[in-house]
Write a protein that holds these residues in place. Structure first.
Motif, PDB file in Angstrom:
ATOM      1  N   GLU A 191       1.335  -1.705  -4.855  1.00 17.91           N
ATOM      2  CA  GLU A 191       0.147  -0.846  -4.796  1.00 17.91           C
ATOM      3  C   GLU A 191      -0.876  -1.317  -5.834  1.00 17.91           C
ATOM      4  O   GLU A 191      -0.542  -1.511  -6.998  1.00 17.91           O
ATOM      5  CB  GLU A 191       0.593   0.602  -5.053  1.00 17.91           C
ATOM      6  CG  GLU A 191      -0.515   1.609  -5.264  1.00 17.91           C
ATOM      7  CD  GLU A 191      -1.554   1.644  -4.154  1.00 17.91           C
ATOM      8  OE1 GLU A 191      -1.189   1.874  -2.987  1.00 17.91           O
ATOM      9  OE2 GLU A 191      -2.758   1.443  -4.460  1.00 17.91           O
ATOM     10  N   ARG A 192      -2.120  -1.450  -5.385  1.00 16.02           N
ATOM     11  CA  ARG A 192      -3.157  -1.956  -6.304  1.00 16.02           C
ATOM     12  C   ARG A 192      -3.622  -0.893  -7.300  1.00 16.02           C
ATOM     13  O   ARG A 192      -4.195  -1.206  -8.337  1.00 16.02           O
ATOM     14  CB  ARG A 192      -4.359  -2.469  -5.515  1.00 16.02           C
ATOM     15  CG  ARG A 192      -5.108  -1.372  -4.828  1.00 16.02           C
ATOM     16  CD  ARG A 192      -6.351  -1.821  -4.121  1.00 16.02           C
ATOM     17  NE  ARG A 192      -6.782  -0.745  -3.233  1.00 16.02           N
ATOM     18  CZ  ARG A 192      -7.818  -0.794  -2.452  1.00 16.02           C
ATOM     19  NH1 ARG A 192      -8.552  -1.876  -2.420  1.00 16.02           N
ATOM     20  NH2 ARG A 192      -8.135   0.220  -1.685  1.00 16.02           N
ATOM     21  N   ASN A 193      -3.430   0.395  -6.971  1.00 21.89           N
ATOM     22  CA  ASN A 193      -3.865   1.475  -7.864  1.00 21.89           C
ATOM     23  C   ASN A 193      -2.753   1.842  -8.853  1.00 21.89           C
ATOM     24  O   ASN A 193      -1.593   1.513  -8.609  1.00 21.89           O
ATOM     25  CB  ASN A 193      -4.219   2.728  -7.032  1.00 21.89           C
ATOM     26  CG  ASN A 193      -5.486   2.540  -6.225  1.00 21.89           C
ATOM     27  OD1 ASN A 193      -6.348   1.768  -6.620  1.00 21.89           O
ATOM     28  ND2 ASN A 193      -5.580   3.227  -5.105  1.00 21.89           N
ATOM     29  N   SER A 216      -5.927  17.506   1.665  1.00 20.85           N
ATOM     30  CA  SER A 216      -5.411  18.364   2.727  1.00 20.85           C
ATOM     31  C   SER A 216      -4.713  17.464   3.741  1.00 20.85           C
ATOM     32  O   SER A 216      -5.286  16.464   4.174  1.00 20.85           O
ATOM     33  CB  SER A 216      -6.545  19.152   3.386  1.00 20.85           C
ATOM     34  OG  SER A 216      -7.088  18.447   4.466  1.00 20.85           O
ATOM     35  N   ARG A 261      -6.006   8.311  12.319  1.00 19.32           N
ATOM     36  CA  ARG A 261      -5.955   7.948  10.895  1.00 19.32           C
ATOM     37  C   ARG A 261      -5.523   9.095   9.993  1.00 19.32           C
ATOM     38  O   ARG A 261      -5.215   8.868   8.820  1.00 19.32           O
ATOM     39  CB  ARG A 261      -7.330   7.453  10.447  1.00 19.32           C
ATOM     40  CG  ARG A 261      -8.382   8.534  10.390  1.00 19.32           C
ATOM     41  CD  ARG A 261      -9.765   7.971  10.160  1.00 19.32           C
ATOM     42  NE  ARG A 261     -10.804   8.960  10.361  1.00 19.32           N
ATOM     43  CZ  ARG A 261     -11.259   9.788   9.426  1.00 19.32           C
ATOM     44  NH1 ARG A 261     -10.764   9.767   8.232  1.00 19.32           N
ATOM     45  NH2 ARG A 261     -12.216  10.650   9.716  1.00 19.32           N
ATOM     46  N   ARG A 269      -4.071   3.913   8.618  1.00 15.77           N
ATOM     47  CA  ARG A 269      -5.468   3.608   8.956  1.00 15.77           C
ATOM     48  C   ARG A 269      -5.610   2.287   9.684  1.00 15.77           C
ATOM     49  O   ARG A 269      -6.550   2.083  10.429  1.00 15.77           O
ATOM     50  CB  ARG A 269      -6.295   3.541   7.663  1.00 15.77           C
ATOM     51  CG  ARG A 269      -6.676   4.886   7.086  1.00 15.77           C
ATOM     52  CD  ARG A 269      -7.907   4.791   6.210  1.00 15.77           C
ATOM     53  NE  ARG A 269      -7.735   4.034   5.003  1.00 15.77           N
ATOM     54  CZ  ARG A 269      -8.473   2.982   4.651  1.00 15.77           C
ATOM     55  NH1 ARG A 269      -9.420   2.530   5.452  1.00 15.77           N
ATOM     56  NH2 ARG A 269      -8.264   2.367   3.505  1.00 15.77           N
ATOM     57  N   ASP A 300      -4.867  -5.715   5.248  1.00 19.23           N
ATOM     58  CA  ASP A 300      -4.931  -6.939   4.442  1.00 19.23           C
ATOM     59  C   ASP A 300      -3.829  -7.927   4.822  1.00 19.23           C
ATOM     60  O   ASP A 300      -4.100  -9.116   5.029  1.00 19.23           O
ATOM     61  CB  ASP A 300      -4.798  -6.605   2.944  1.00 19.23           C
ATOM     62  CG  ASP A 300      -6.081  -6.028   2.365  1.00 19.23           C
ATOM     63  OD1 ASP A 300      -7.063  -5.863   3.125  1.00 19.23           O
ATOM     64  OD2 ASP A 300      -6.112  -5.732   1.158  1.00 19.23           O
ATOM     65  N   GLY A 350       0.824  -1.208   0.000  1.00 20.95           N
ATOM     66  CA  GLY A 350       0.000   0.000   0.000  1.00 20.95           C
ATOM     67  C   GLY A 350       0.857   1.256   0.000  1.00 20.95           C
ATOM     68  O   GLY A 350       1.627   1.478   0.932  1.00 20.95           O
ATOM     69  N   SER A 374      -3.674  11.887   7.745  1.00 25.91           N
ATOM     70  CA  SER A 374      -2.535  11.490   6.908  1.00 25.91           C
ATOM     71  C   SER A 374      -1.179  11.943   7.444  1.00 25.91           C
ATOM     72  O   SER A 374      -0.178  11.258   7.223  1.00 25.91           O
ATOM     73  CB  SER A 374      -2.752  11.959   5.471  1.00 25.91           C
ATOM     74  OG  SER A 374      -2.866  13.351   5.402  1.00 25.91           O
ATOM     75  N   SER A 398      -1.970  -1.025   3.981  1.00 25.24           N
ATOM     76  CA  SER A 398      -3.063  -1.193   3.012  1.00 25.24           C
ATOM     77  C   SER A 398      -4.317  -0.426   3.437  1.00 25.24           C
ATOM     78  O   SER A 398      -5.285  -0.375   2.696  1.00 25.24           O
ATOM     79  CB  SER A 398      -3.406  -2.677   2.872  1.00 25.24           C
ATOM     80  OG  SER A 398      -3.925  -3.168   4.094  1.00 25.24           O
ATOM     81  N   VAL A 448      -2.026  -7.315  -3.407  1.00 24.95           N
ATOM     82  CA  VAL A 448      -1.506  -8.374  -2.525  1.00 24.95           C
ATOM     83  C   VAL A 448      -2.689  -9.193  -2.027  1.00 24.95           C
ATOM     84  O   VAL A 448      -3.636  -8.643  -1.446  1.00 24.95           O
ATOM     85  CB  VAL A 448      -0.708  -7.762  -1.355  1.00 24.95           C
ATOM     86  CG1 VAL A 448      -0.332  -8.832  -0.340  1.00 24.95           C
ATOM     87  CG2 VAL A 448       0.545  -7.074  -1.892  1.00 24.95           C
ATOM     88  N   ASN A 468      -5.248   7.564  -0.347  1.00 20.22           N
ATOM     89  CA  ASN A 468      -6.399   8.468  -0.291  1.00 20.22           C
ATOM     90  C   ASN A 468      -6.063   9.879  -0.781  1.00 20.22           C
ATOM     91  O   ASN A 468      -6.942  10.592  -1.265  1.00 20.22           O
ATOM     92  CB  ASN A 468      -6.940   8.553   1.151  1.00 20.22           C
ATOM     93  CG  ASN A 468      -7.961   7.468   1.458  1.00 20.22           C
ATOM     94  OD1 ASN A 468      -8.500   6.834   0.554  1.00 20.22           O
ATOM     95  ND2 ASN A 468      -8.228   7.246   2.735  1.00 20.22           N
ATOM     96  N   ALA A 490       0.884   6.500   4.745  1.00 20.03           N
ATOM     97  CA  ALA A 490       1.618   5.673   5.711  1.00 20.03           C
ATOM     98  C   ALA A 490       2.710   4.876   5.009  1.00 20.03           C
ATOM     99  O   ALA A 490       3.883   4.873   5.425  1.00 20.03           O
ATOM    100  CB  ALA A 490       0.647   4.727   6.432  1.00 20.03           C
ATOM    101  N   LEU A 503      -3.765  16.756   7.195  1.00 19.35           N
ATOM    102  CA  LEU A 503      -4.050  17.105   8.593  1.00 19.35           C
ATOM    103  C   LEU A 503      -3.108  16.313   9.496  1.00 19.35           C
ATOM    104  O   LEU A 503      -2.571  15.280   9.094  1.00 19.35           O
ATOM    105  CB  LEU A 503      -5.490  16.745   8.941  1.00 19.35           C
ATOM    106  CG  LEU A 503      -6.582  17.739   8.520  1.00 19.35           C
ATOM    107  CD1 LEU A 503      -7.955  17.070   8.579  1.00 19.35           C
ATOM    108  CD2 LEU A 503      -6.570  18.982   9.393  1.00 19.35           C
TER     109      LEU A 503
END
Ligand SMILES: Cc1cc2nc3c(=O)[nH]c(=O)nc-3n(C[C@H](O)[C@H](O)[C@H](O)COP(=O)(O)OP(=O)(O)OC[C@H]3O[C@@H](n4cnc5c(N)ncnc54)[C@H](O)[C@@H]3O)c2cc1C
Length: 438
Positions: free
Chosen positions: A33-35, A49, A393, A380, A153, A10, A395, A149, A116, A41, A14, A51
């Protein structure tokens, strides 16, 4: 078989923190990474943003090091102007460029479109993760592993127990598809907010609109008259993305019972896209300054706030968060309130007991998977109660956990020790030398 010192599942905030820390500390590092992009996010779900880098009132910086390098790189790509209030607004495409640039700079191997789906174990150690892609499945081996992830996962695949949703009740935080609106006339918007403070507020920072709050009466009236489809929300926030007249809106919300069901997720995404279209029309027709605006885009993916969490050597508690918990093995600070997008009650904020200038500490034990010697659980999916995760959680904090995991992984390999036996004093010292604020 591809083989690394550090394998990260992921590439969100993080995972990026862990990868950059690992690579900068000399580890041969891979992100799976799956994307088709890094950023999690930030880029796939338009959480534009950062935070958590500052206390919630914005008065004190509480996360440093890798986040500063990301923000500086992002500035170089024109993607942010830096801090506004308590957050760092940015644009997602420039973030994609910035984080990929840093991954290349530090020699991190990146695998995209790679999911994964399992792992292999030898005793208490993970030896490889199973990755599915266009070539079917293959193994990627490593010495140390990071589960970033968001959904725990890898933690789940080790057959360790994992936590899901609200304890005893099982529900999850609502999910969102944020959307961007461009060409908003800020001067007209400011006048409108002064004339109608009961309807909207648009506080200025350095003369610019940083945030817009549409109050419940306007939203509720439009919903009652069937002029707005926003089933799970009665108020709206929009944030400036760091460019004049460009705002991101987080108002869409979907209740998800089973985030693992492809069919349920598809239904939620389709519903959220209807909410986007309806909400944009509502803003355009009802808020001065939006008349000539246009819907720029909505996030490619659905933004999940909370799904599954690992179980670590310590489970961060709601009370630790609210009471400003201090731990000898602290590796990060966080000052964000509990922010719960509750499917039954709507958006609930519970502020830290000592106020918005206070913070609590995240213990090292809560990022170390229980029962596995070489797995870190961060971001997360850290080991935390539902309510504690609702704060930790964010970022900036996720990145800080990643920094700690990357440095700890290096120490584990060097000393041939399980993650839970790392010399925490040395870890803290190294993190501080690398800019972390502890
Ligand atoms: C709508 C919304 C608004 C938010 N607003 C803010 C905000 O304003 N500021 C802020 O700081 N935080 C905000 N948050 C919270 C923040 O986005 C997350 O908590 C943060 O992204 C956590 O980072 P992460 O790396 O743990 O997880 P993620 O960002 O979720 O990254 C996880 C990554 O892992 C990948 N992945 C998942 N499973 C696998 C797998 N099996 N194999 C390979 N890859 C996998 C995913 O594709 C993703 O890239 C918001 C969240 C949402 C959803």
């Amino acid at each position: 078989m591809d083989s690394y010192d550090l394998v990260i599942v992921g590439g969100g905030p993080a995972g990026l923190g862990a990868a950059l820390a690992g690579a900068k500390n000399g580890l041969k590092t891979a992100i799976i990474e799956r994307n088709p992009m890094l950023g999690g996010n930030w880029t796939h779900s338009y959480v534009v943003s950062i935070l958590g880098v500052y206390t919630y009132d914005g008065s004190e910086k509480i996360v440093g090091g890798i986040v500063d390098e990301i923000v500086e790189t992002l500035k170089g790509f024109g993607g942010t102007k830096g801090k506004v209030g308590n957050f760092i607004p940015f644009r997602p495409d420039e973030m994609k460029l910035a984080v990929s640039h840093l991954a290349d700079k530090y020699g991190i191997s990146t695998y995209f479109n790679s999911l994964v789906i399992g792992c292999k174990l030898s005793g208490n150690r993970i030896t490889s993760v199973t990755v599915v892609g266009k070539d079917g499945t293959h193994e990627v081996s490593g010495k140390e592993f990071v589960d970033s992830s968001g959904d725990a996962d890898l933690s789940y695949y080790t057959a360790s127990n994992a936590m899901e949703g609200k304890e005893g009740e099982g529900w999850h935080q609502e999910a969102t598809i944020p959307f961007r609106i461009a060409n908003v006339n800020e001067a007209e918007l400011i006048n409108f907010s002064k004339e109608h403070p009961e309807l909207i507020s648009a506080p200025l920072i350095e003369g610019k609109v940083s945030k817009i709050h549409i109050n419940p009466p306007l939203v509720e009236k439009a919903k009652k008259e069937n002029k707005l489809y926003l089933p799970n929300e009665n108020t709206e926030f929009l944030f400036n993305t760091s460019r004049e007249g460009e705002f991101i809106c987080n108002a869409t919300h979907a209740k998800i019972k089973d985030y693992k069901s492809g069919q349920e997720v598809a239904k939620a995404i389709n519903d959220l896209r209807h909410q986007v279209a309806s909400d944009f029309e509502f803003l355009k027709k009802n808020i001065a300054g939006f008349e000539n605006s246009y819907l720029m885009d909505s996030s490619p993916g659905i933004g999940m706030r909370e799904t599954r969490r690992g179980i670590g050597e310590y489970v961060l508690k709601r009370d630790d968060v609210l009471n400003g918990g201090r731990f000898e093995d602290h590796i990060a600070r966080c000052g964000h309130p509990l922010e719960i997008h509750d499917p039954n009650k709507g958006l609930v904020y519970i502020h830290l007991n000592k106020g918005d200038s206070s913070w609590y500490e995240i213990p090292y034990r809560s990022i170390v998977q229980k029962g596995i010697d070489n797995l870190f659980i961060i971001g997360r999916c850290l080991s935390a109660e539902f309510d504690a995760q609702a704060s930790a959680r964010v970022s900036g904090t996720a990145l800080a956990m990643g920094h700690a995991a990357g440095v700890a992984a290096k120490m584990c390999i060097r000393d041939n020790t399980p993650a839970k036996e790392v010399n925490v004093k040395e870890l803290q010292q190294t993190l501080k030398e690398q800019g972390a604020i502890l």
